[in-house]
Scaffold this motif. Sequence first.
Motif, PDB file in Angstrom:
ATOM      1  N   LEU A  90      10.338  11.093   6.169  1.00  0.00           N
ATOM      2  CA  LEU A  90       8.883  11.171   6.316  1.00  0.00           C
ATOM      3  C   LEU A  90       8.299  12.402   5.654  1.00  0.00           C
ATOM      4  CD1 LEU A  90       8.627  10.024  10.013  1.00  0.00           C
ATOM      5  CD2 LEU A  90       8.630   8.674   7.923  1.00  0.00           C
ATOM      6  N   THR A  91       9.151  13.191   5.036  1.00  0.00           N
ATOM      7  CA  THR A  91       8.636  14.352   4.325  1.00  0.00           C
ATOM      8  C   THR A  91       8.111  13.937   2.955  1.00  0.00           C
ATOM      9  OG1 THR A  91      10.891  14.793   3.607  1.00  0.00           O
ATOM     10  CG2 THR A  91      10.090  16.027   5.484  1.00  0.00           C
ATOM     11  N   GLN A  92       8.396  12.696   2.616  1.00  0.00           N
ATOM     12  CA  GLN A  92       7.809  12.193   1.370  1.00  0.00           C
ATOM     13  C   GLN A  92       6.799  11.101   1.705  1.00  0.00           C
ATOM     14  OE1 GLN A  92      10.625   9.563  -0.985  1.00  0.00           O
ATOM     15  NE2 GLN A  92      12.064  10.578   0.357  1.00  0.00           N
ATOM     16  N   ASP A  93       6.057  10.728   0.713  1.00  0.00           N
ATOM     17  CA  ASP A  93       4.982   9.783   0.903  1.00  0.00           C
ATOM     18  C   ASP A  93       5.462   8.393   0.516  1.00  0.00           C
ATOM     19  OD1 ASP A  93       2.136   9.770   1.633  1.00  0.00           O
ATOM     20  OD2 ASP A  93       1.962   8.755  -0.309  1.00  0.00           O
ATOM     21  N   TRP A  94       5.261   7.419   1.391  1.00  0.00           N
ATOM     22  CA  TRP A  94       5.688   6.062   1.089  1.00  0.00           C
ATOM     23  C   TRP A  94       4.483   5.164   0.870  1.00  0.00           C
ATOM     24  CZ3 TRP A  94      10.639   5.421   0.045  1.00  0.00           C
ATOM     25  CH2 TRP A  94      11.582   6.281   0.635  1.00  0.00           C
ATOM     26  N   PRO A  95       4.241   4.758  -0.361  1.00  0.00           N
ATOM     27  CA  PRO A  95       3.171   3.793  -0.599  1.00  0.00           C
ATOM     28  C   PRO A  95       3.589   2.420  -0.079  1.00  0.00           C
ATOM     29  CG  PRO A  95       4.328   4.247  -2.642  1.00  0.00           C
ATOM     30  CD  PRO A  95       4.914   5.162  -1.604  1.00  0.00           C
ATOM     31  N   VAL A  96       2.659   1.755   0.595  1.00  0.00           N
ATOM     32  CA  VAL A  96       2.952   0.480   1.229  1.00  0.00           C
ATOM     33  C   VAL A  96       1.890  -0.537   0.812  1.00  0.00           C
ATOM     34  CG1 VAL A  96       3.015  -0.695   3.474  1.00  0.00           C
ATOM     35  CG2 VAL A  96       4.004   1.586   3.239  1.00  0.00           C
ATOM     36  N   VAL A  97       2.305  -1.759   0.579  1.00  0.00           N
ATOM     37  CA  VAL A  97       1.310  -2.822   0.371  1.00  0.00           C
ATOM     38  C   VAL A  97       1.347  -3.782   1.555  1.00  0.00           C
ATOM     39  CG1 VAL A  97       1.364  -2.773  -2.140  1.00  0.00           C
ATOM     40  CG2 VAL A  97       2.922  -4.301  -0.916  1.00  0.00           C
ATOM     41  N   ILE A  98       0.172  -4.264   1.893  1.00  0.00           N
ATOM     42  CA  ILE A  98       0.070  -5.277   2.933  1.00  0.00           C
ATOM     43  C   ILE A  98      -0.372  -6.572   2.268  1.00  0.00           C
ATOM     44  CG2 ILE A  98      -1.041  -5.956   5.091  1.00  0.00           C
ATOM     45  CD1 ILE A  98      -1.575  -3.018   5.651  1.00  0.00           C
ATOM     46  N   VAL A  99       0.404  -7.613   2.437  1.00  0.00           N
ATOM     47  CA  VAL A  99       0.071  -8.901   1.834  1.00  0.00           C
ATOM     48  C   VAL A  99      -0.351  -9.863   2.928  1.00  0.00           C
ATOM     49  CG1 VAL A  99       0.869 -10.746   0.325  1.00  0.00           C
ATOM     50  CG2 VAL A  99       1.861  -8.463   0.113  1.00  0.00           C
ATOM     51  N   GLY A 100      -1.516 -10.454   2.734  1.00  0.00           N
ATOM     52  CA  GLY A 100      -2.045 -11.367   3.737  1.00  0.00           C
ATOM     53  C   GLY A 100      -3.053 -10.675   4.627  1.00  0.00           C
ATOM     54  N   ILE A 101      -4.298 -10.696   4.216  1.00  0.00           N
ATOM     55  CA  ILE A 101      -5.315  -9.947   4.958  1.00  0.00           C
ATOM     56  C   ILE A 101      -6.122 -10.906   5.821  1.00  0.00           C
ATOM     57  CG2 ILE A 101      -7.084  -8.174   4.772  1.00  0.00           C
ATOM     58  CD1 ILE A 101      -4.392  -7.444   3.534  1.00  0.00           C
ATOM     59  N   GLY A 102      -5.454 -11.479   6.791  1.00  0.00           N
ATOM     60  CA  GLY A 102      -6.149 -12.258   7.811  1.00  0.00           C
ATOM     61  C   GLY A 102      -6.470 -11.348   8.977  1.00  0.00           C
ATOM     62  N   ASN A 103      -6.534 -11.911  10.148  1.00  0.00           N
ATOM     63  CA  ASN A 103      -6.785 -11.103  11.334  1.00  0.00           C
ATOM     64  C   ASN A 103      -5.762 -10.002  11.478  1.00  0.00           C
ATOM     65  OD1 ASN A 103      -9.094 -12.155  12.875  1.00  0.00           O
ATOM     66  ND2 ASN A 103      -7.939 -14.071  12.813  1.00  0.00           N
ATOM     67  N   LEU A 104      -4.522 -10.403  11.375  1.00  0.00           N
ATOM     68  CA  LEU A 104      -3.448  -9.440  11.589  1.00  0.00           C
ATOM     69  C   LEU A 104      -3.393  -8.405  10.478  1.00  0.00           C
ATOM     70  CD1 LEU A 104      -1.051  -8.445  13.174  1.00  0.00           C
ATOM     71  CD2 LEU A 104       0.380 -10.068  11.931  1.00  0.00           C
ATOM     72  N   GLY A 105      -3.450  -8.866   9.245  1.00  0.00           N
ATOM     73  CA  GLY A 105      -3.405  -7.947   8.116  1.00  0.00           C
ATOM     74  C   GLY A 105      -4.511  -6.911   8.200  1.00  0.00           C
ATOM     75  N   ALA A 106      -5.693  -7.352   8.575  1.00  0.00           N
ATOM     76  CA  ALA A 106      -6.815  -6.429   8.707  1.00  0.00           C
ATOM     77  C   ALA A 106      -6.545  -5.422   9.815  1.00  0.00           C
ATOM     78  CB  ALA A 106      -8.099  -7.207   8.986  1.00  0.00           C
ATOM     79  N   ALA A 107      -5.994  -5.918  10.919  1.00  0.00           N
ATOM     80  CA  ALA A 107      -5.671  -5.015  12.026  1.00  0.00           C
ATOM     81  C   ALA A 107      -4.663  -3.967  11.583  1.00  0.00           C
ATOM     82  CB  ALA A 107      -5.118  -5.811  13.209  1.00  0.00           C
ATOM     83  N   LEU A 108      -3.673  -4.390  10.809  1.00  0.00           N
ATOM     84  CA  LEU A 108      -2.659  -3.460  10.330  1.00  0.00           C
ATOM     85  C   LEU A 108      -3.275  -2.427   9.391  1.00  0.00           C
ATOM     86  CD1 LEU A 108       0.296  -5.929   9.633  1.00  0.00           C
ATOM     87  CD2 LEU A 108      -0.029  -4.422  11.603  1.00  0.00           C
ATOM     88  N   ALA A 109      -4.156  -2.920   8.522  1.00  0.00           N
ATOM     89  CA  ALA A 109      -4.800  -2.017   7.565  1.00  0.00           C
ATOM     90  C   ALA A 109      -5.605  -0.944   8.293  1.00  0.00           C
ATOM     91  CB  ALA A 109      -5.703  -2.811   6.627  1.00  0.00           C
ATOM     92  N   ASN A 110      -6.190  -1.329   9.417  1.00  0.00           N
ATOM     93  CA  ASN A 110      -7.011  -0.387  10.177  1.00  0.00           C
ATOM     94  C   ASN A 110      -6.192   0.517  11.088  1.00  0.00           C
ATOM     95  OD1 ASN A 110     -10.010  -0.756   9.780  1.00  0.00           O
ATOM     96  ND2 ASN A 110      -9.365  -2.891  10.010  1.00  0.00           N
ATOM     97  N   TYR A 111      -4.930   0.183  11.219  1.00  0.00           N
ATOM     98  CA  TYR A 111      -4.091   0.925  12.158  1.00  0.00           C
ATOM     99  C   TYR A 111      -3.907   2.359  11.697  1.00  0.00           C
ATOM    100  CZ  TYR A 111       0.072   2.241  14.784  1.00  0.00           C
ATOM    101  OH  TYR A 111       0.971   2.881  15.584  1.00  0.00           O
ATOM    102  N   GLY A 112      -4.221   3.277  12.559  1.00  0.00           N
ATOM    103  CA  GLY A 112      -4.163   4.690  12.219  1.00  0.00           C
ATOM    104  C   GLY A 112      -2.750   5.195  11.997  1.00  0.00           C
TER     105      GLY A 112
END
Lengths: 265, 265
Positions: A90-112
């Motif tokens: 975790l000392t490095q930065d991990w870029p992540v993609v989220i595929v599928g922006i439905g209800n769940l995907g949106a919730a994940l995207a908003n997750y702090g």
Amino acid sequence: MATGRTHRPATRSRGIPEATVARLPLYLRALTALSERSVPTVSSEELAAAAGVNSAKLRKDFSYLGSYGTRGVGYDVEYLVYQISRELGLTQDWPVVIVGIGNLGAALANYGGFASRGFRVAALIDADPAMAGKPVAGIPVQHTDELEQIIGDNGVSIGVIATPAGAAQQVCDRLVAAGVTSILNFAPTVLTVPDGVDVRKVDLSIELQILAFHEQRKAGEETGQAGPEAMEGPEDTAPASPARPTATATDRKGPDGDVPAVMPA
Amino acid sequence: MATGRTHRPATRSRGIPEATVARLPLYLRALTALSERSVPTVSSEELAAAAGVNSAKLRKDFSYLGSYGTRGVGYDVEYLVYQISRELGLTQDWPVVIVGIGNLGAALANYGGFASRGFRVAALIDADPAMAGKPVAGIPVQHTDELEQIIGDNGVSIGVIATPAGAAQQVCDRLVAAGVTSILNFAPTVLTVPDGVDVRKVDLSIELQILAFHEQRKAGEETGQAGPEAMEGPEDTAPASPARPTATATDRKGPDGDVPAVMPA
DNA sequence: ATGTCTTTGTGAACGCGTGCACAAAGATGG
DNA sequence: CCATCTTTGTGCACGCGTTCACAAAGACAT
């Protein structure tokens, strides 16, 4: 446990046990809370209580990382936070993609919890052209066509799949082909991936079913019954419901037409 | 693995192993798919492939439920679907409440996997008075004040917590006091519950951190390094970063002021 | 009816994870 | 400098879960 990563047999040469790795984030969370309260040191007993584990287990877990404690005192909180963070990458930065922006995907995207722990949402991807450009959690959604481009440009190695089950394997294949080697799968499907790719799955439905099992067990114990299977008697006499298949297997329709109202889909 | 249920020691007298229970939903899903395609029977080999497990493991799992297969043929799909459903307690209806209707709670409420598998969303509950009455997934949100009433009236025994971490324990306590005995926790906190209450946790952040660990490991192997800990040499010489705490523990500030940019929160 | 062939069900061995219990290490006080 | 006390680090034993490998069971053909 959203359990079930693709099993890497002997590759884990002299490394840290899988069970320990799974607990490190728990310790890290507890330690972070202590750190915020400026607690300088913590004993294995206290930390174990905060993380909800056995203190001996915790000490053994830490012993795999090295000897980071001081006998008679405990562990230095800041130092341990750093060591575990480093161990987890975790000392490095991990870029992540989220595929599928439905209800769940949106919730994940908003997750702090994403951004705060070394993870950065590099892109949101959806197959629906109507979603393209629409901002979710401040990030514009991009179309699936650009998936490979996005992965490549950002050096993404971790992908999150939040699509319907039907699309998951296909998305998975594309992610892997584009270079992703770790996948967190929220779709209710078993994903097939080549060796070297890790998959972890999170499945609400499975978790609920496990709870239901124990719940039923508890309800059975209350009334003196021990659950559906232990119906007393040495041989498990099949209940009156769907009869045991006795006809030869060439009977294509199955033993009984009306299976109870389970699994509408 | 959203692992970590509260550990019931010897209560599982002659029951089914926990690991097996966790796989039953997987088998059930694969079987349901076969059933929809009107496949009459399936061999342990085929089914195991579909569920992503070892065939011997699958056979042993089924052996705990009883002898439901036919040698030389395989398993009757419909019959097995029924047996597993019954074992998991899915032949009855489980009313469920979701507490915390934010992004995630709303996504869960909309999740189709609920109703389709014997679970029924009895109520959505949120602490925000502004949410009250607002329909989410066709169900009006109710205020936290009514929690006990709802649980009691509907005979709810399974609760889903999708609140912020800070509120989770309090919500949990109220659920348990009201009669809930199984909890699915999405909040990133360790919940403390009395004996007899099952908790399963689903934690996005932990899953990502586990993936990051393996990802880092993979990256390290590529370059010949084996990861952060195995830095070659018998003694693990602490890296130059935050120095090992050497001062007496009364030094409240910790060894080094500038811990790297980890854990902003 | 009998033999062959497929597939289950399970005995046994092994490895991982857990928890106990204690010796070693170090801090702290006199 | 020594005694005492706290807390870590770990050897050991135990139990669970996984996997192999095979005997037993039954279907199917002749």
